[in-house]
Write an enzyme that holds these catalytic residues in place. Structure first.
Site, short mmCIF file in Angstrom:
data_model
loop_
_atom_site.label_atom_id
_atom_site.label_comp_id
_atom_site.label_asym_id
_atom_site.label_seq_id
_atom_site.Cartn_x
_atom_site.Cartn_y
_atom_site.Cartn_z
N THR A 141 -4.40 13.51 5.40
CA THR A 141 -3.20 13.64 5.59
C THR A 141 -2.75 14.96 6.55
OG1 THR A 141 -2.59 12.49 3.91
CG2 THR A 141 -0.68 13.34 4.81
N SER A 191 -6.95 5.80 3.92
CA SER A 191 -7.02 4.71 2.66
C SER A 191 -7.53 3.47 3.00
CB SER A 191 -5.55 4.99 1.96
OG SER A 191 -5.49 6.03 1.13
N LYS A 222 5.23 3.18 8.21
CA LYS A 222 4.25 4.11 8.59
C LYS A 222 2.92 3.25 8.56
CE LYS A 222 4.13 7.59 5.65
NZ LYS A 222 4.08 8.58 4.79
N LYS A 224 5.47 1.53 -3.10
CA LYS A 224 5.19 3.22 -3.81
C LYS A 224 5.43 2.95 -5.21
CE LYS A 224 4.59 7.23 -2.46
NZ LYS A 224 3.79 8.04 -1.37
N GLY A 260 -2.84 8.27 -4.19
CA GLY A 260 -2.23 9.58 -4.90
C GLY A 260 -0.72 9.94 -4.05
N ASP A 261 -0.19 10.81 -4.62
CA ASP A 261 1.02 11.48 -3.83
C ASP A 261 1.19 12.79 -4.66
OD1 ASP A 261 3.28 10.78 -1.80
OD2 ASP A 261 4.40 11.60 -3.57
N LYS A 275 0.83 -1.07 0.13
CA LYS A 275 -0.10 -0.03 0.14
C LYS A 275 0.94 1.17 0.03
CE LYS A 275 -4.02 2.20 0.50
NZ LYS A 275 -3.75 2.90 -0.69
N GLN A 335 7.32 3.76 3.68
CA GLN A 335 5.97 3.40 3.85
C GLN A 335 5.73 2.13 4.78
OE1 GLN A 335 3.77 5.39 1.47
NE2 GLN A 335 2.36 4.77 3.01
P1 NDP Z 1 0.50 17.91 -4.19
O1 NDP Z 1 1.16 17.53 -5.56
O2 NDP Z 1 -0.75 18.03 -3.93
O3 NDP Z 1 1.29 19.09 -3.66
C1 NDP Z 1 2.90 19.07 -3.60
C2 NDP Z 1 3.04 20.76 -3.23
O4 NDP Z 1 4.48 20.76 -2.94
C3 NDP Z 1 2.84 21.66 -4.15
O5 NDP Z 1 2.44 22.93 -3.72
C4 NDP Z 1 4.16 21.79 -5.05
O6 NDP Z 1 4.24 22.60 -5.83
C5 NDP Z 1 5.21 21.60 -4.00
N1 NDP Z 1 6.31 21.03 -4.44
C6 NDP Z 1 6.60 19.77 -4.94
N2 NDP Z 1 7.88 19.65 -5.21
C7 NDP Z 1 8.62 20.74 -4.89
C8 NDP Z 1 9.85 21.26 -4.95
N3 NDP Z 1 10.73 20.51 -5.36
N4 NDP Z 1 9.95 22.45 -4.21
C9 NDP Z 1 9.08 23.25 -3.76
N5 NDP Z 1 7.75 22.75 -3.60
C10 NDP Z 1 7.66 21.66 -4.07
O7 NDP Z 1 1.25 16.76 -3.22
P2 NDP Z 1 0.90 16.21 -1.59
O8 NDP Z 1 0.27 17.43 -1.33
O9 NDP Z 1 -0.02 15.05 -1.94
O10 NDP Z 1 2.12 15.84 -1.13
C11 NDP Z 1 2.99 16.62 -0.46
C12 NDP Z 1 4.03 15.71 0.36
O11 NDP Z 1 3.29 15.04 1.36
C13 NDP Z 1 4.88 14.72 -0.28
O12 NDP Z 1 6.26 14.64 0.36
C14 NDP Z 1 4.16 13.52 -0.12
O13 NDP Z 1 4.92 12.44 -0.49
C15 NDP Z 1 3.46 13.57 1.04
N6 NDP Z 1 2.44 12.75 1.66
C16 NDP Z 1 1.19 12.72 1.04
C17 NDP Z 1 0.01 12.05 1.24
C18 NDP Z 1 -1.09 12.47 0.34
O14 NDP Z 1 -2.19 11.84 1.21
N7 NDP Z 1 -1.21 12.97 -0.56
C19 NDP Z 1 0.18 11.16 2.15
C20 NDP Z 1 1.46 11.19 3.05
C21 NDP Z 1 2.64 11.94 2.78
P3 NDP Z 1 3.75 22.94 -7.38
O15 NDP Z 1 2.59 23.22 -7.39
O16 NDP Z 1 4.90 24.18 -7.92
O17 NDP Z 1 4.51 21.73 -7.91
#
Ligand code: NDP
Length: 446
Positions: free
Chosen positions: A210, A378, A114, A126, A165-166, A90, A111
């Site tokens: 999250t 999830s 976690k 992943k 998603g991620d 997962k 993961q």
């Molecule tokens: P999204 O794609 O929804 O958002 C990612 C955000 O981070 C965007 O604002 C993006 O900016 C920014 N970002 C990505 N890469 C960079 C970078 N190199 N420098 C600066 N900003 C950056 O992703 P999520 O919110 O889902 O995920 C965010 C984090 O949380 C990740 O580390 C993910 O692995 C983790 N996570 C997510 C979960 C989930 O349920 N979605 C669960 C657990 C962890 P831009 O719009 O410019 O791309």
């Protein structure tokens, strides 16, 4: 690091060359395990650590697709099925140009622990692709997702491997992926993907889980010191799924959230981020964060370079991406009097920054505990799919809150038990490892 762990670590590095993020994730876990190997010699004798560091299966595939002009593009797809001792693999799918095997392995490795911490029956995996969805039309994203699933479908299933998603993969992408899975298999197998839309098998609270969970975990940490979010000045990085819902939850608890960011820069809004506007700009219009400042009538500033960690605040919630908060940022935050850091993103804090926070006595919640609310919900979505049921928002949120409190309490109790009170990093790593190791040892040489 405990001397018995050094050769195991060296073998992992030699076997996985050039995968810096995976090495960093392994180091972070191994640094916590000294007291475990001293107390449980069976962990070394059964080679559980060597086995945990080697994925059960790694799949790499070609993803050809055409853009709106008919030009052909080739991307690379990944799925790393890391560990199925506790349940089906997962973990999410990430679409971002920086994705390569080392990123997928770091995320898959995290993961495992976690998912064990959630107490739900889910293993660790992943996946993703180096596809960049930014600036692509819906039709292009759909064609990419369909091509991606045309290979992935044969490796996944509700009892085998359940992606979600991620970064770069939200409700739109999960919809296209699910539709293609259904076409190919001729099965309405709801539990094969999570993060689905509400009308076709999704769960209430999953989009929020999250970010909400991260704030719930931070609130529990603050509670141990008689504090709360009320009245705190909170710094959030990112403006995607995790960041948006962390901002909303912190605001509901009485905090002022003064920052948000994306890969183009960050905004500072001293009166507090206006969440509806941020969602309009980032979620609906898929625009740039500078547009938030432009439409805020002079109340917010956009800064193209630098980072949100330069802004004064008392609680930091990194919710963007790995290694976005380094030692120099940590020093700035400490100068400004930060009292708590909780990782909404995966591994956003470098090892040096984590050490600085811990040495200074700052409450520090590592991602594998603090952001586990997403995958936990999830698993609740999978439960609803299995029983052909759908739960209310209040009930699901209550389940999430109970899970986050129990993750916090387990991490705190384990840290205490192993002589490192208040060390949530060690608490999370040891709690997760012990659950997985026990299952692996019981299941023979797997
Ligand atoms: P999204 O794609 O929804 O958002 C990612 C955000 O981070 C965007 O604002 C993006 O900016 C920014 N970002 C990505 N890469 C960079 C970078 N190199 N420098 C600066 N900003 C950056 O992703 P999520 O919110 O889902 O995920 C965010 C984090 O949380 C990740 O580390 C993910 O692995 C983790 N996570 C997510 C979960 C989930 O349920 N979605 C669960 C657990 C962890 P831009 O719009 O410019 O791309």
């Amino acid at each position: 690091m405990h001397e018995d762990l050094i050769p195991i670590r060296q073998a992992v590095l030699a076997r996985n060359p050039g995968e810096a993020e995976f090495h960093q994730a392994v180091d972070e876990v191994f640094e916590s395990l000294g007291p475990v190997v001293a107390r449980h010699p069976g962990i070394l004798e059964s080679a559980v650590l060597e086995r945990i560091c080697e994925p059960e299966r790694q799949i790499i595939f070609r993803v050809p697709w055409t853009d709106d002009q008919g030009r052909v593009h080739i991307n690379r797809g990944f799925r790393v099925e890391f560990n199925s001792a506790l349940g089906p693999y997962k973990g999410g799918l990430r679409f971002h140009p920086s994705v390569y095997l080392g990123i997928v392995k770091f995320l898959g490795f995290e993961q495992i622990f976690k998912n064990a911490l959630t107490g739900m029956p889910i293993g660790g995996g992943k996946g993703g692709s180096d596809f960049d969805p930014s600036g692509r039309s819906d039709a292009e994203v759909m064609r990419f997702c369909q091509s991606f699933m045309t290979e992935l479908y044969r490796h996944i299933g509700e009892y085998t491997d359940v992606p979600a998603g991620d970064i770069g993969v939200g409700g739109r992408e999960i919809g296209y992926l699910f539709g293609q899975y259904k076409r190919i298999t001729n099965r309405y197998e709801s539990g094969v993907l999570t993060g689905k839309g509400l009308s076709w098998g999704g769960s209430l609270v999953r989009p929020e889980a999250t970010g909400f969970g991260t704030v719930m975990f931070a609130q529990e940490m603050l509670r141990t010191r008689g504090q709360s979010f009320d009245g705190q000045t909170v710094l959030v990085s990112g403006s995607g799924n995790v960041a948006i819902h962390a901002i909303g939850r912190a605001q509901k608890l009485g905090a002022t959230v003064v920052t948000a960011s994306d890969s183009s820069g960050y905004v500072v809004d001293p009166d507090g981020i206006e969440l509806d506007l941020l969602r309009e700009v980032k979620e609906v219009e898929r625009g740039r964060i500078s547009e938030y400042a432009e439409r805020r009538g002079g109340r917010a500033r956009f800064i193209a370079k630098g980072s949100v960690w330069e802004v004064p605040g008392t609680v930091a919630l990194p919710c963007a991406t790995q290694n976005e908060l380094d030692g120099s940022h940590a020093k700035k935050l400490l100068d400004h009097g930060v009292i708590a850091v909780a990782e909404g993103a995966n591994m956003p804090t470098t090892a040096e920054a984590t050490r600085l926070f811990q040495d200074a006595g700052v409450l520090f919640g590592p991602g594998k505990a603090a952001n586990a609310g997403g995958v936990a919900t999830s698993a609740l979505e999978m439960q609803q799919n299995a029983s052909r049921d759908s739960w209310t928002f209040e009930y699901t949120e209550e389940r999430l809150a109970r899970i986050m409190t129990s993750i916090h309490d387990d991490c705190a109790a384990t840290a205490e038990e192993y002589g490192m009170p208040g060390n949530y990093v060690a608490g999370a790593n040891i709690t997760g490892l012990m659950k997985v190791a026990e299952a692996m040892m019981a299941q023979g040489l797997i």
